[in-house]
Design an enzyme around this catalytic site. Structure first.
Site, PDB file in Angstrom:
ATOM      1  N   TYR A   1      40.964  38.339  36.012  1.00  0.00           N
ATOM      2  CA  TYR A   1      41.345  36.915  35.901  1.00  0.00           C
ATOM      3  C   TYR A   1      40.244  36.019  35.336  1.00  0.00           C
ATOM      4  CZ  TYR A   1      39.854  36.229  40.938  1.00  0.00           C
ATOM      5  OH  TYR A   1      39.219  36.161  42.130  1.00  0.00           O
ATOM      6  N   GLU A   2      40.684  34.855  34.896  1.00  0.00           N
ATOM      7  CA  GLU A   2      39.812  33.876  34.213  1.00  0.00           C
ATOM      8  C   GLU A   2      39.064  34.515  33.050  1.00  0.00           C
ATOM      9  OE1 GLU A   2      37.911  30.860  36.405  1.00  0.00           O
ATOM     10  OE2 GLU A   2      39.398  30.901  38.019  1.00  0.00           O
ATOM     11  N   GLY A   3      39.794  35.315  32.294  1.00  0.00           N
ATOM     12  CA  GLY A   3      39.228  36.010  31.134  1.00  0.00           C
ATOM     13  C   GLY A   3      38.802  37.404  31.521  1.00  0.00           C
TER      14      GLY A   3
END
Lengths: 379, 249
Positions: A362-364
């Site tokens: 998550y978040e990249g």
């Protein structure tokens, strides 16, 4: 250069550690098993001031620096990353995003309540077919003059249920591709918003994760952040900051697993001596310690750059990629050190291993971080 | 009404204890310092009493006898919620020196309720509270596990062999508190931490007498040797080991 923490930073770290060791530990296994939301913990952490801790006192926040926040994230995540993720999304995506790019009216209406944790924030970017490829947003935000009419679905939304202030990316001008994306502040109780059931996840099971459906949701025009078409840039900028929080979370997960492996190695005997006295185990522990320390330093540096007004996009990408990948390796090795005990839930390290996996996603994802890093060094 | 909480600065209870200078001094290298746990519980109870009292309790002060290096610990007490703090600038060499310094300050700066932890987790002397009460000529109650204020009535529970007794007293007095006085210490809030530096921390010069004792040397307890298991049926071997090896019988 100064690698020492201030007295306040040390006190914040200690406060977070005390809360984790006294409170989160009590029900972390049960919440993981039952996939129960950490509602009471979010409330307690709000009362202690962790939600909104970096927002300026001008808007009612704690006015603390990113390094303090990173230390808090690390300590909470050693015990329970499923709770700390709500803190990361709230502080480094939602509060940061509105404080940096919102106008005064938006700050007055939303940031003030987010700063005290009275309302919890969520960040709605991912879609069923737009994760890493955030440019292909299918959620439409049709420009109706005084409002936007939003239709579409967002996926994997942390704090979708606990939260009530949504930052939602929508496509307003599909022909302009990512330059046509806007970000809107949406109240969760706006008619037309429905939540899918809680996701049944591999790890971070207690974290509040849902898909959110928008059906003819009217959002006032004044809730748009920035100029028309600013949404994609906003999301990228917010994620630059968000990565510091997730990187700190990964450091905490890794350090938590390492601490448990060290402790176990000093108690368990095999072949007539403690397993810590076997080089096979001692070297694993040494490798863990180096990786934790290296990841920590990358994260602290990214936080320091942000606090001192320097660009931190590259630093936060490096910190997140290295911390997340290290967390995966370290937690896997910690399970190995504990052997059969590591594989049963009571000993926590298998849970930390499941939690570590998400920090690479998550978040990249780690791969997206490598795109950011390689583009930056190849400029 | 004003409450004073006496706090000691002690090594974290998980510290690995080492000595230096040929075992004549405690090695403070890398040690994390904390508020003595009993003192922290005393502070917790003081905060609970103040919150419940409305206006009746006007302030809580923490006091410490120590050099400047103890200030982070004092500020932690301020972050937790004490209103102000006093540091008596002296090295806490023994209980007599500490109690003498405290009483010298308190003679001119009286408090209604003085709370001391039953002992400090470093030297476990259990002396300061009693000495201080004597020096100030105040009533004192030891082993206090409960402290309640109802209007002007002060009620204290004191642990005795096999039970507890309930006492009442009038202010001013010294209570030497132990387990039960509060449930668990408070975690400072972010706001508390940021406020701590803004609260008054008054440093006053030492007005007390010198220590009456000095440390000659320190020894660690002998390391625990490995446990030897003897089969339950084999009483002869057990007796033999106790007699010849352990020399216990």
């Amino acid at each position: 250069m100064d690698f020492l923490f201030t007295e306040e930073q040390e006190m914040i770290r200690q406060a977070a550690r005390d809360y984790a060791e006294r409170e989160l530990i009590k029900d972390v296994l049960e919440r993981d098993e039952k996939a129960e939301m950490p509602t009471a913990h979010i409330k307690n952490l709000t009362e202690l001031g962790f939600f909104g801790m970096m927002v300026s006192p001008e808007w009612g926040g704690g006015g603390m620096d990113s390094l303090s926040y990173v230390l808090a994230m690390e300590e909470l995540s050693k015990i329970d990353a499923a709770t700390s993720v709500a803190l990361s999304v709230h502080n480094s995506l939602v509060c940061y995003g509105i404080e940096k790019y919102g106008n005064d009216a938006q700050k007055e209406k939303y940031l003030r309540l987010l700063a005290t944790g009275e309302r919890i924030g969520a960040f709605l970017l991912s879609e069923p077919e737009a994760g890493s490829d955030a440019t292909s947003q299918r959620t439409i935000g049709e420009d109706k003059g005084d409002h936007y009419l939003v239709n579409g679905t967002k996926n994997w939304i942390t704090s979708a249920n606990l939260g009530s202030v949504y930052l939602v990316t929508v496509q307003t001008h599909p022909e302009k591709k990512h330059h046509g994306i806007n970000v809107l502040i949406v109240d969760k109780d706006t008619p037309g918003i429905t939540l899918a059931p809680h996701e049944d996840k591999m790890g971070m099971r207690s974290s509040d994760t849902h898909s959110v459906m928008f059906s003819d949701v009217k959002v006032p025009r004044e809730n748009r952040i920035g100029d028309d078409g600013f949404g994609f840039k906003f999301a990228m900028k917010a994620l630059e900051a968000g990565r510091i929080g997730i990187a700190a979370q990964a450091v905490g997960i890794a350090a938590g697993a390492m601490e448990r492996a060290i402790q176990y190695s000093k108690e368990r005997k095999a072949f007539g001596k403690l397993i810590s006295e076997h080089q096979a185990i001692a070297f694993k522990l040494a490798d863990m310690a180096v990786k934790v320390e290296a990841a920590r330093n990358l994260v602290y540096k990214a936080a320091w750059l942000k606090d001192n007004g320097h660009p931190f996009s590259l630093a936060s990408a490096m910190a997140k990629q290295f911390a997340a990948d290290s967390a995966m390796e370290i937690t896997t090795e910690a399970v190995q050190v504990l052997g059969g005990y590591g594989y049963v839930k009571e000993y926590h390290v298998e849970r930390l291993m499941r939690e570590a996996k998400l920090t690479q996603i998550y978040e990249g994802t780690s791969e997206i971080q490598k795109i950011v890093i390689s583009r930056s060094i190849l400029k | 009404m004003k409450i004073l909480v006496c706090i000691s600065n002690v090594p974290d209870t998980t510290t690995k204890i080492r000595f230096t200078d040929n075992n004549t001094a405690f090695d403070a290298t890398g040690v994390q310092w904390i508020i003595n746990p009993w003192d922290e519980l005393a502070l917790t109870r003081a905060l609970e009493l103040k919150e419940a009292s409305g206006e009746a309790i006007e302030k809580i002060t923490v006091i410490n006898v120590g050099p400047q290096t103890t200030e982070p610990t004092i500020r932690k007490a301020l972050a937790i919620g004490a209103d102000d703090a006093v540091r008596i600038d002296a090295v806490p060499e023994d209980a007599y020196a500490v109690a003498s310094n405290l009483s010298s300050y308190l003679k001119d700066n009286p408090y209604d309720i003085i709370l001391c932890g039953i002992d400090s987790s470093d030297y476990n002397g259990s002396l300061v509270g009693g000495m201080l009460a004597e020096f100030l000529d105040l009533p004192s109650v030891s082993s206090v596990s409960k402290l309640d204020i109802d209007g002007g009535d002060i009620k204290l529970n004191r642990e005795i062999d096999g039970g507890s007794e309930v006492l009442s007293t009038v202010v001013p007095f010294v209570a030497i508190v132990q387990k039960g006085i509060a449930f668990e210490p408070r975690i400072p809030s972010m706001r508390g931490i940021m406020m701590a530096r803004k609260k008054p921390l008054n440093v006053v010069p030492s007005g007390g007498e010198a220590a009456l004792t000095e440390f000659v040397s320190y020894d660690l307890p002998p390391a625990k040797s490995a446990c030897k298991m003897v089969d339950a049926e084999n009483v002869k071997e057990l007796v033999d080991l106790l007699h010849n090896e352990a020399k216990a019988i």
